[in-house]
Motif scaffolding. Structure first.
Motif, PDB file in Angstrom:
ATOM      1  N   LYS A  32      35.733   4.284  53.342  1.00 27.81           N
ATOM      2  CA  LYS A  32      35.037   3.014  53.533  1.00 27.81           C
ATOM      3  C   LYS A  32      34.732   2.352  52.198  1.00 27.81           C
ATOM      4  O   LYS A  32      34.873   1.157  52.038  1.00 27.81           O
ATOM      5  CB  LYS A  32      33.733   3.252  54.301  1.00 27.81           C
ATOM      6  CG  LYS A  32      33.321   2.043  55.097  1.00 27.81           C
ATOM      7  CD  LYS A  32      32.076   2.310  55.913  1.00 27.81           C
ATOM      8  CE  LYS A  32      31.626   1.028  56.610  1.00 27.81           C
ATOM      9  NZ  LYS A  32      30.239   1.139  57.047  1.00 27.81           N
ATOM     10  N   LYS A  33      34.290   3.171  51.245  1.00 29.61           N
ATOM     11  CA  LYS A  33      33.911   2.623  49.950  1.00 29.61           C
ATOM     12  C   LYS A  33      34.120   3.676  48.865  1.00 29.61           C
ATOM     13  O   LYS A  33      33.896   4.868  49.105  1.00 29.61           O
ATOM     14  CB  LYS A  33      32.429   2.227  50.005  1.00 29.61           C
ATOM     15  CG  LYS A  33      32.018   1.228  48.969  1.00 29.61           C
ATOM     16  CD  LYS A  33      30.538   0.896  49.120  1.00 29.61           C
ATOM     17  CE  LYS A  33      29.928   0.654  47.746  1.00 29.61           C
ATOM     18  NZ  LYS A  33      28.525   0.980  47.697  1.00 29.61           N
ATOM     19  N   ILE A  34      34.531   3.224  47.693  1.00 25.06           N
ATOM     20  CA  ILE A  34      34.712   4.147  46.574  1.00 25.06           C
ATOM     21  C   ILE A  34      33.816   3.709  45.417  1.00 25.06           C
ATOM     22  O   ILE A  34      33.802   2.539  45.048  1.00 25.06           O
ATOM     23  CB  ILE A  34      36.185   4.169  46.098  1.00 25.06           C
ATOM     24  CG1 ILE A  34      37.096   4.660  47.223  1.00 25.06           C
ATOM     25  CG2 ILE A  34      36.345   5.054  44.862  1.00 25.06           C
ATOM     26  CD1 ILE A  34      38.563   4.381  46.986  1.00 25.06           C
ATOM     27  N   ASP A  35      33.069   4.659  44.894  1.00 26.78           N
ATOM     28  CA  ASP A  35      32.254   4.396  43.709  1.00 26.78           C
ATOM     29  C   ASP A  35      32.765   5.316  42.607  1.00 26.78           C
ATOM     30  O   ASP A  35      32.310   6.446  42.453  1.00 26.78           O
ATOM     31  CB  ASP A  35      30.777   4.674  44.016  1.00 26.78           C
ATOM     32  CG  ASP A  35      29.869   4.244  42.871  1.00 26.78           C
ATOM     33  OD1 ASP A  35      30.370   4.085  41.728  1.00 26.78           O
ATOM     34  OD2 ASP A  35      28.664   4.072  43.106  1.00 26.78           O
ATOM     35  N   ALA A  36      33.744   4.812  41.852  1.00 27.92           N
ATOM     36  CA  ALA A  36      34.412   5.624  40.832  1.00 27.92           C
ATOM     37  C   ALA A  36      33.437   6.060  39.738  1.00 27.92           C
ATOM     38  O   ALA A  36      33.531   7.170  39.224  1.00 27.92           O
ATOM     39  CB  ALA A  36      35.579   4.846  40.236  1.00 27.92           C
ATOM     40  N   LYS A  37      32.512   5.191  39.397  1.00 24.95           N
ATOM     41  CA  LYS A  37      31.553   5.482  38.339  1.00 24.95           C
ATOM     42  C   LYS A  37      30.685   6.690  38.687  1.00 24.95           C
ATOM     43  O   LYS A  37      30.468   7.571  37.867  1.00 24.95           O
ATOM     44  CB  LYS A  37      30.657   4.253  38.128  1.00 24.95           C
ATOM     45  CG  LYS A  37      30.677   3.751  36.706  1.00 24.95           C
ATOM     46  CD  LYS A  37      29.709   2.594  36.584  1.00 24.95           C
ATOM     47  CE  LYS A  37      29.935   1.822  35.294  1.00 24.95           C
ATOM     48  NZ  LYS A  37      29.083   0.634  35.227  1.00 24.95           N
ATOM     49  N   ALA A  38      30.210   6.695  39.919  1.00 24.04           N
ATOM     50  CA  ALA A  38      29.325   7.767  40.371  1.00 24.04           C
ATOM     51  C   ALA A  38      30.103   8.952  40.946  1.00 24.04           C
ATOM     52  O   ALA A  38      29.516   9.959  41.317  1.00 24.04           O
ATOM     53  CB  ALA A  38      28.352   7.230  41.409  1.00 24.04           C
ATOM     54  N   LYS A  39      31.432   8.807  40.997  1.00 26.06           N
ATOM     55  CA  LYS A  39      32.299   9.826  41.606  1.00 26.06           C
ATOM     56  C   LYS A  39      31.882  10.117  43.039  1.00 26.06           C
ATOM     57  O   LYS A  39      31.728  11.265  43.441  1.00 26.06           O
ATOM     58  CB  LYS A  39      32.278  11.121  40.791  1.00 26.06           C
ATOM     59  CG  LYS A  39      32.956  10.990  39.451  1.00 26.06           C
ATOM     60  CD  LYS A  39      33.127  12.353  38.846  1.00 26.06           C
ATOM     61  CE  LYS A  39      33.652  12.266  37.428  1.00 26.06           C
ATOM     62  NZ  LYS A  39      33.856  13.584  36.847  1.00 26.06           N
ATOM     63  N   LYS A  40      31.683   9.034  43.764  1.00 25.61           N
ATOM     64  CA  LYS A  40      31.272   9.172  45.150  1.00 25.61           C
ATOM     65  C   LYS A  40      32.159   8.334  46.047  1.00 25.61           C
ATOM     66  O   LYS A  40      32.686   7.305  45.630  1.00 25.61           O
ATOM     67  CB  LYS A  40      29.813   8.739  45.323  1.00 25.61           C
ATOM     68  CG  LYS A  40      28.846   9.811  44.879  1.00 25.61           C
ATOM     69  CD  LYS A  40      27.420   9.339  44.955  1.00 25.61           C
ATOM     70  CE  LYS A  40      26.485  10.442  44.488  1.00 25.61           C
ATOM     71  NZ  LYS A  40      25.132   9.929  44.279  1.00 25.61           N
ATOM     72  N   ARG A  61      30.338  13.419  47.363  1.00 29.75           N
ATOM     73  CA  ARG A  61      30.789  13.484  45.972  1.00 29.75           C
ATOM     74  C   ARG A  61      32.262  13.888  46.049  1.00 29.75           C
ATOM     75  O   ARG A  61      32.699  14.453  47.039  1.00 29.75           O
ATOM     76  CB  ARG A  61      30.023  14.567  45.211  1.00 29.75           C
ATOM     77  CG  ARG A  61      28.542  14.282  45.092  1.00 29.75           C
ATOM     78  CD  ARG A  61      27.938  14.979  43.914  1.00 29.75           C
ATOM     79  NE  ARG A  61      28.296  16.388  43.851  1.00 29.75           N
ATOM     80  CZ  ARG A  61      28.013  17.175  42.814  1.00 29.75           C
ATOM     81  NH1 ARG A  61      27.391  16.692  41.778  1.00 29.75           N
ATOM     82  NH2 ARG A  61      28.344  18.440  42.824  1.00 29.75           N
ATOM     83  N   VAL A  62      33.012  13.614  45.008  1.00 31.81           N
ATOM     84  CA  VAL A  62      34.387  14.117  44.972  1.00 31.81           C
ATOM     85  C   VAL A  62      34.510  15.119  43.839  1.00 31.81           C
ATOM     86  O   VAL A  62      33.803  15.029  42.834  1.00 31.81           O
ATOM     87  CB  VAL A  62      35.440  12.997  44.793  1.00 31.81           C
ATOM     88  CG1 VAL A  62      35.542  12.149  46.032  1.00 31.81           C
ATOM     89  CG2 VAL A  62      35.127  12.141  43.596  1.00 31.81           C
ATOM     90  N   LYS A  63      35.408  16.067  44.026  1.00 28.43           N
ATOM     91  CA  LYS A  63      35.527  17.193  43.098  1.00 28.43           C
ATOM     92  C   LYS A  63      35.960  16.745  41.699  1.00 28.43           C
ATOM     93  O   LYS A  63      35.433  17.211  40.708  1.00 28.43           O
ATOM     94  CB  LYS A  63      36.529  18.212  43.660  1.00 28.43           C
ATOM     95  CG  LYS A  63      36.422  19.580  43.058  1.00 28.43           C
ATOM     96  CD  LYS A  63      37.371  20.551  43.728  1.00 28.43           C
ATOM     97  CE  LYS A  63      38.800  20.291  43.331  1.00 28.43           C
ATOM     98  NZ  LYS A  63      39.731  21.288  43.886  1.00 28.43           N
TER      99      LYS A  63
END
Ligand code: CU
Length: 94
Positions: A32-40, A61-63
């Motif tokens: 739905k949404k990607i927050d690359a900065k927060a790795k979420k 969170r992403v690994k």
């Protein structure tokens, strides 16, 4: 003695097989949404049996960064989520 060792080896093999199958349980979801900065990443996910969680929309969170690059908003994925340091984390994507 030999038979005990063989039994132990078999037991280890069976446990490895069982936990392997458990770890590889993928769940369907939509990004739905990607927050690359927060790795979420926000995922609309189906029931997560391994975490005893019903279907819902939530943030994971992403690994690692490589995983973030594979994700695109709106795409359908299959993923594995685990609790890492108390936080729900996407550990595998396919
Ligand atoms: Cu959830």
């Amino acid at each position: 003695m030999k038979s005990i060792i063989r039994l132990a080896a078999t037991t280890v093999a069976v446990i490895a097989l069982a936990s392997g199958a458990f770890a590889a349980e993928f769940t369907k979801g939509t990004v739905k949404k990607i927050d690359a900065k927060a790795k979420k990443v926000t995922l609309v996910h189906e029931e997560l049996k391994s975490l005893e969680m019903p279907a819902m929309t939530m943030v994971f969170r992403v690994k690692d960064d490589a995983m973030l690059e594979k994700l695109k908003e709106g795409s359908n994925i299959e993923f594995v989520a685990e609790r890492v340091e108390g936080k729900l984390t996407v550990t595998e994507i396919r």
